[in-house]
Scaffold this motif. Structure first.
Motif, mmCIF file in Angstrom:
data_model
loop_
_atom_site.group_PDB
_atom_site.id
_atom_site.type_symbol
_atom_site.label_atom_id
_atom_site.label_comp_id
_atom_site.label_asym_id
_atom_site.label_seq_id
_atom_site.Cartn_x
_atom_site.Cartn_y
_atom_site.Cartn_z
ATOM 1 N N LEU A 191 0.829 -1.193 0.000
ATOM 2 C CA LEU A 191 0.000 0.000 0.000
ATOM 3 C C LEU A 191 0.875 1.260 0.000
ATOM 4 C CD1 LEU A 191 -2.931 0.869 -0.044
ATOM 5 C CD2 LEU A 191 -2.896 0.887 2.441
ATOM 6 N N LEU A 192 1.914 1.271 0.829
ATOM 7 C CA LEU A 192 2.855 2.396 0.831
ATOM 8 C C LEU A 192 3.580 2.516 -0.512
ATOM 9 C CD1 LEU A 192 4.440 2.129 4.389
ATOM 10 C CD2 LEU A 192 2.870 3.896 3.545
ATOM 11 N N ASN A 193 3.928 1.377 -1.087
ATOM 12 C CA ASN A 193 4.611 1.383 -2.371
ATOM 13 C C ASN A 193 3.708 1.924 -3.472
ATOM 14 O OD1 ASN A 193 5.800 -0.298 -4.940
ATOM 15 N ND2 ASN A 193 7.362 0.278 -3.436
ATOM 16 N N THR A 194 2.411 1.666 -3.357
ATOM 17 C CA THR A 194 1.453 2.204 -4.316
ATOM 18 C C THR A 194 1.469 3.730 -4.271
ATOM 19 O OG1 THR A 194 0.059 0.237 -4.124
ATOM 20 C CG2 THR A 194 -0.990 2.228 -5.001
ATOM 21 N N VAL A 195 1.498 4.272 -3.063
ATOM 22 C CA VAL A 195 1.571 5.730 -2.912
ATOM 23 C C VAL A 195 2.882 6.248 -3.512
ATOM 24 C CG1 VAL A 195 1.694 7.625 -1.243
ATOM 25 C CG2 VAL A 195 0.074 5.747 -0.891
ATOM 26 N N GLY A 196 3.989 5.554 -3.223
ATOM 27 C CA GLY A 196 5.275 5.950 -3.785
ATOM 28 C C GLY A 196 5.276 5.918 -5.303
ATOM 29 N N ASN A 197 4.651 4.900 -5.882
ATOM 30 C CA ASN A 197 4.579 4.818 -7.346
ATOM 31 C C ASN A 197 3.746 5.950 -7.932
ATOM 32 O OD1 ASN A 197 6.210 2.559 -7.591
ATOM 33 N ND2 ASN A 197 4.500 1.141 -7.422
#
Length: 140
Positions: free
Chosen positions: A95-101
């Protein structure tokens, strides 16, 4: 509440994606894929790329292992609580990586990897919320 996809489907898709992601990062390390399209386009040097890509491959291999043990493809003496905790961590990480992407400066990363990491978060959450399949635990 009826769930949209089965645990088996979620696990299968997770395993396939993790294998493909390890392959992808291997292609980045070898230079076949330019490292400018990963890590938000923020990597500056080849040595930075090696560190980040090696960590990424190790984490994806570990997550592959968590899912494989959870569904019984691999046998390991790991408790269900530890595995469930790892699945929750994976869901949070994705989920955090989705925000980063979404914040990436690279259009390809934003377009391709944002939906993929969102799916990884949802599938990890699906496994974390479901009962662990009954599988024999290997004895060491």
């Amino acid at each position: 509440m009826k769930l949209l996809f089965s645990e088996r489907l979620a696990a299968t898709i997770l395993l396939v994606i993790f294998a493909l992601v390890v392959l992808f990062h291997g292609l980045v390390i070898t230079g076949i894929i330019p490292f400018g399209i990963v890590w938000g386009g923020r990597l500056q040097t080849h040595s930075q790329m090696l560190v980040f890509e090696t960590v990424s491959i190790a984490l994806n291999a570990l997550m592959f292992g968590v899912v494989a043990v959870w569904v019984g493809h691999w046998k390991a003496a790991v408790g269900a609580g530890v595995l469930r905790g790892a699945l929750w961590l994976m869901a949070g990480l994705f989920l955090l990586n989705t925000v980063g992407n979404l914040l990436s400066t690279n259009a390809v990363e934003k377009a391709v990897f944002t939906p993929m990491t969102l799916l990884l978060a949802l599938f990890s959450l699906r496994l974390a919320l479901g009962p662990r399949p009954v599988v024999p635990v290997a004895r060491l």
